[in-house]
Structures are given as C-alpha cells and as structure tokens.
Write a protein that holds these residues in place. Structure first.
Motif, PDB file in Angstrom:
ATOM      1  N   GLU A 211      22.790   4.699  -5.976  1.00  0.00           N
ATOM      2  CA  GLU A 211      21.921   5.869  -6.117  1.00  0.00           C
ATOM      3  C   GLU A 211      20.800   5.614  -7.127  1.00  0.00           C
ATOM      4  N   LEU A 212      20.132   4.478  -6.944  1.00  0.00           N
ATOM      5  CA  LEU A 212      19.014   4.106  -7.803  1.00  0.00           C
ATOM      6  C   LEU A 212      17.700   4.433  -7.099  1.00  0.00           C
ATOM      7  N   ARG A 213      16.653   4.569  -7.885  1.00  0.00           N
ATOM      8  CA  ARG A 213      15.310   4.676  -7.334  1.00  0.00           C
ATOM      9  C   ARG A 213      14.661   3.304  -7.466  1.00  0.00           C
ATOM     10  N   THR A 214      14.355   2.715  -6.344  1.00  0.00           N
ATOM     11  CA  THR A 214      13.821   1.350  -6.368  1.00  0.00           C
ATOM     12  C   THR A 214      12.609   1.234  -5.464  1.00  0.00           C
ATOM     13  N   VAL A 215      11.820   0.197  -5.719  1.00  0.00           N
ATOM     14  CA  VAL A 215      10.681  -0.134  -4.884  1.00  0.00           C
ATOM     15  C   VAL A 215      10.586  -1.648  -4.830  1.00  0.00           C
ATOM     16  N   THR A 216      10.146  -2.176  -3.698  1.00  0.00           N
ATOM     17  CA  THR A 216      10.079  -3.636  -3.532  1.00  0.00           C
ATOM     18  C   THR A 216       8.687  -4.044  -3.072  1.00  0.00           C
ATOM     19  N   HIS A 217       8.241  -5.217  -3.530  1.00  0.00           N
ATOM     20  CA  HIS A 217       6.960  -5.752  -3.084  1.00  0.00           C
ATOM     21  C   HIS A 217       7.011  -7.269  -3.091  1.00  0.00           C
ATOM     22  N   PRO A 218       6.425  -7.909  -2.075  1.00  0.00           N
ATOM     23  CA  PRO A 218       6.229  -9.357  -2.155  1.00  0.00           C
ATOM     24  C   PRO A 218       5.183  -9.653  -3.217  1.00  0.00           C
ATOM     25  N   CYS A 219       5.160 -10.887  -3.686  1.00  0.00           N
ATOM     26  CA  CYS A 219       4.230 -11.256  -4.754  1.00  0.00           C
ATOM     27  C   CYS A 219       3.546 -12.567  -4.410  1.00  0.00           C
ATOM     28  N   GLU A 220       2.228 -12.504  -4.252  1.00  0.00           N
ATOM     29  CA  GLU A 220       1.457 -13.730  -4.039  1.00  0.00           C
ATOM     30  C   GLU A 220       1.524 -14.598  -5.296  1.00  0.00           C
ATOM     31  N   PRO A 221       1.464 -15.931  -5.133  1.00  0.00           N
ATOM     32  CA  PRO A 221       1.499 -16.797  -6.317  1.00  0.00           C
ATOM     33  C   PRO A 221       0.244 -16.622  -7.167  1.00  0.00           C
ATOM     34  N   GLY A 222       0.380 -16.899  -8.463  1.00  0.00           N
ATOM     35  CA  GLY A 222      -0.755 -16.838  -9.362  1.00  0.00           C
ATOM     36  C   GLY A 222      -0.852 -15.529 -10.110  1.00  0.00           C
ATOM     37  N   ALA A 223      -1.701 -15.521 -11.148  1.00  0.00           N
ATOM     38  CA  ALA A 223      -1.832 -14.361 -12.020  1.00  0.00           C
ATOM     39  C   ALA A 223      -2.324 -13.130 -11.272  1.00  0.00           C
ATOM     40  N   GLU A 224      -3.305 -13.306 -10.369  1.00  0.00           N
ATOM     41  CA  GLU A 224      -3.830 -12.156  -9.640  1.00  0.00           C
ATOM     42  C   GLU A 224      -2.783 -11.567  -8.698  1.00  0.00           C
ATOM     43  N   GLY A 225      -1.984 -12.425  -8.084  1.00  0.00           N
ATOM     44  CA  GLY A 225      -0.919 -11.932  -7.230  1.00  0.00           C
ATOM     45  C   GLY A 225       0.102 -11.117  -8.008  1.00  0.00           C
ATOM     46  N   VAL A 226       0.446 -11.576  -9.195  1.00  0.00           N
ATOM     47  CA  VAL A 226       1.394 -10.852 -10.048  1.00  0.00           C
ATOM     48  C   VAL A 226       0.792  -9.524 -10.501  1.00  0.00           C
ATOM     49  N   ARG A 227      -0.486  -9.555 -10.872  1.00  0.00           N
ATOM     50  CA  ARG A 227      -1.157  -8.318 -11.307  1.00  0.00           C
ATOM     51  C   ARG A 227      -1.139  -7.269 -10.195  1.00  0.00           C
ATOM     52  N   SER A 228      -1.448  -7.700  -8.979  1.00  0.00           N
ATOM     53  CA  SER A 228      -1.466  -6.782  -7.849  1.00  0.00           C
ATOM     54  C   SER A 228      -0.073  -6.246  -7.537  1.00  0.00           C
ATOM     55  N   CYS A 229       0.921  -7.124  -7.577  1.00  0.00           N
ATOM     56  CA  CYS A 229       2.300  -6.709  -7.294  1.00  0.00           C
ATOM     57  C   CYS A 229       2.788  -5.684  -8.307  1.00  0.00           C
ATOM     58  N   LEU A 230       2.556  -5.953  -9.589  1.00  0.00           N
ATOM     59  CA  LEU A 230       3.017  -5.034 -10.631  1.00  0.00           C
ATOM     60  C   LEU A 230       2.296  -3.695 -10.523  1.00  0.00           C
ATOM     61  N   ALA A 231       1.004  -3.718 -10.205  1.00  0.00           N
ATOM     62  CA  ALA A 231       0.257  -2.470 -10.041  1.00  0.00           C
ATOM     63  C   ALA A 231       0.828  -1.646  -8.893  1.00  0.00           C
ATOM     64  N   ASP A 232       1.181  -2.311  -7.797  1.00  0.00           N
ATOM     65  CA  ASP A 232       1.770  -1.606  -6.653  1.00  0.00           C
ATOM     66  C   ASP A 232       3.129  -1.005  -7.022  1.00  0.00           C
ATOM     67  N   LEU A 233       3.936  -1.761  -7.738  1.00  0.00           N
ATOM     68  CA  LEU A 233       5.249  -1.255  -8.138  1.00  0.00           C
ATOM     69  C   LEU A 233       5.104  -0.030  -9.031  1.00  0.00           C
ATOM     70  N   ASP A 234       4.207  -0.104 -10.004  1.00  0.00           N
ATOM     71  CA  ASP A 234       4.002   1.026 -10.923  1.00  0.00           C
ATOM     72  C   ASP A 234       3.461   2.245 -10.191  1.00  0.00           C
TER      73      ASP A 234
END
Length: 338
Positions: A211-234
């Motif tokens: 009973e957790l609240r979760t969200v999932t996203h793939p992450c492109e390699p590199g700093a920009e991919g991580v930035r985009s993934c984290l922004a989507d999760l937030d």
C-alpha cells in the motif's frame, strides 16, 4: 614448438599412441601412458586445439554471447564475463566471447562450425528470437536471464522480482510511503529485456501489496537524462522521500544532482540501489544496495553447462535470492513526513 612426433620419439612410441593417450579413445598400458605423459611434461607439448577437438569430439571452449549494445552497462557485463572465464578455467575450458549483436546467425555459425562445446547467453529478451534456434543446436545452452518461454533450456539469474520487493520492503520498514523508481533506459524496456521487466513487475506488485504510493520512470544515460527522470518523478508524486535506482549509470549523476539542488542523502531522500557491490561503495556516500551477484551467476552458469555436457541432471530455473546490504543512504522518517 614441440610436435606430437617429438613426443613420440622421446617416449619411444608411435605418434598414434601419443594421440590415443591424449584422446583416451583406446586403452593404453599404464607404463606406456606414463612415458608419454613424462615426455609431454618435459617437452612442454600442447596439442593443437583443432586436433584435440577432432580426436575427442570436444573443443574445451564455451561461447559467451554478450552483445554490447548501446544501452548496456559494459563494466557490469564484464563482471559477468570475468566470472564465466574464471569458472571455465577451473574446468579446463576457454571462453569465446561474442559481443556482436548477430541474433540467431551468430549462434548457428559458431555451433555448426563445432567451435564450442556449449553456449552461455546474456541480455535475454522476454520473447527472445534466439530461443527456438538454441533448441535446434546439438550443444547445450545456459541463459543468464529468464525469457517467457525457456522450456528445455537452463536459466540462471538474480531473482529480480524478489529484489524489487526487498528494496520496497526495506524502505517501507523505514517509514517511507512515497517512493520513485529510477529505471533502466527506455531502450532496455522497449526491448523487453527480462531483468528490467521482472524488476518492474515485482516493484509494482510489491507497491500494491505494501500500500505504497509509487511512480516509475525509465532514465536515459547521462546528466540530462537523470535530470529529466527526477523531474518527472517529482511532478507525478509530490513529496517523494525515497528512490530505488535500477540503473548503475544513473547513480553518480543522480547524487550530484541531488547535492546541487540541496536535497541531502539520506536526510531528505533515501536511496536503495540495485548494482554490483563495488559500484555502491564507490559513490560519494556508500549506498544501501541489493547486489548484482555477477560472480555467483556467472559461476553457476558455467557449472550448469558442465553438468549438461556430462549428461547430469540440472535444475532448469535457478534464481538467486537477493541480498540487501544497508549502508549510509537510508534513514527512518517520522510519521509526520510520510
């Protein structure tokens, strides 16, 4: 280099007798065998691999098929390869490493040329097109992965579904209820790579059961991919307090991004990584992690191949239980922050 004729002359026997000692295809007296083996040792003679294969119907070579696609983490793949090579040497076998993505053509070329005794395949897809071809080969195969239909082919791997459950159970035990998954690259999911599919399925199932609240996203390699993934999760789940990272290449840029934006690990965000142990401990903060047991999986794959070659029984699906090691990247949160 000494030849078989040199060995025969030194031992006082015919070249055919030396061949029979090497191949074991005809009985040779203990005295003659001892003379031949002494001559081999003294001269440092090594039989040609092709001649040995013709004599014994064995090559003492295993093929490791590990396509180095653009979306694979090469250092992690090489950990598996090192484990396979090390284990194979303990059985007096060498390893032929095939890194080109040739599909079934590469398997058939190697198998039909009798270059190898067995094959070990990595980077399996859920509906892998190579499986039907493997069933037609005379050499046994072992898969590092778990495709949807692997009937009659041995598979070994980490239990990625259980690994996802272990990660979420650990975080839930620390009070976290809002958790994001930083997944592999979109290309890995698009290819339906078995380890990514199984981890994602396990994550979603455990999330519902806990009973957790979760969200999932793939992450492109590199700093920009991580930035985009984290922004989507937030954006999709406000108030995230923890992340599960199933992407080794994302770990360092993720930690750098969190630091740059003032989010402290573990005070503001807890992290559980799924990665080799040496990767987890090489980060600026030692990460709580579920180990990718490359050594154990690679060794087990070779052991399974050897049992198949000897005609012994094997367990056709071996999934290793995950092992979580707590380090410095998780903390318990108070009820008011859940």
């Amino acid at each position: 280099m000494p030849t078989i004729n040199d060995v025969a002359k030194a031992a006082g026997v015919s070249p055919s007798t030396v061949s029979y000692v090497l191949s074991g295809r005809r009985p040779i007296s203990a005295e003659t065998r001892a003379r031949v083996q002494a001559a081999i040792a003294e001269l440092g003679f090594h039989p040609h691999a092709g001649a040995r294969a013709l004599a014994s119907s064995k090559t003492n070579v295993i093929a490791l098929v590990a396509p180095l696609r653009v979306d694979v983490n090469v250092p992690v793949i090489m950990q598996f390869a090192t484990a396979v090579v090390t284990a194979a040497r303990s059985y007096n076998h060498d390893v032929l490493l095939l890194t080109k993505d040739e599909g079934t053509a590469g398997l058939e070329r190697v198998a039909h040329s009798t270059m190898v005794d067995a094959l070990i395949l990595m980077d399996l897809e859920r509906d892998d097109l190579r499986i039907p071809a493997l069933r037609k080969l005379k050499q046994p195969s072992v898969l590092i992965g778990l495709p949807s239909d692997h009937t009659g082919i041995a598979c070994v791997d980490l239990d990625f579904g259980a690994a996802a459950r272990e990660a979420l159970t650990h975080l839930a035990g620390h009070g976290h209820r809002r958790i994001g998954l930083v997944g592999p690259s979109p290309a890995v999911y698009k290819r339906q790579t078995t380890y990514a599919d199984r981890f994602l399925s396990g994550f979603l199932e455990a999330s519902a059961e806990l009973e957790l609240r979760t969200v999932t996203h793939p992450c492109e390699p590199g700093a920009e991919g991580v930035r985009s993934c984290l922004a989507d999760l937030d954006a999709e789940l406000d108030g995230l307090t923890a992340l599960v990272v199933h992407n080794e290449e994302a770990l360092r840029p993720l930690l750098d991004l969190l630091h740059a934006t003032g989010r402290r690990v573990p005070d503001d965000v807890s992290i559980v990584a799924v990665c080799p142990r040496d990767v987890a401990t090489a980060m600026p903060i030692h990460l709580t992690s579920i180990d990718i047991p490359a050594h154990d999986v690679g060794t087990l794959a070779v052991e399974t191949a050897m049992r198949l070659l000897d005609g012994r029984r094997v367990e056709y699906t071996r999934l290793l239980a995950p092992s979580l090691v707590e380090r410095d990247s998780c903390r318990e949160i108070s009820p008011s922050h859940r």
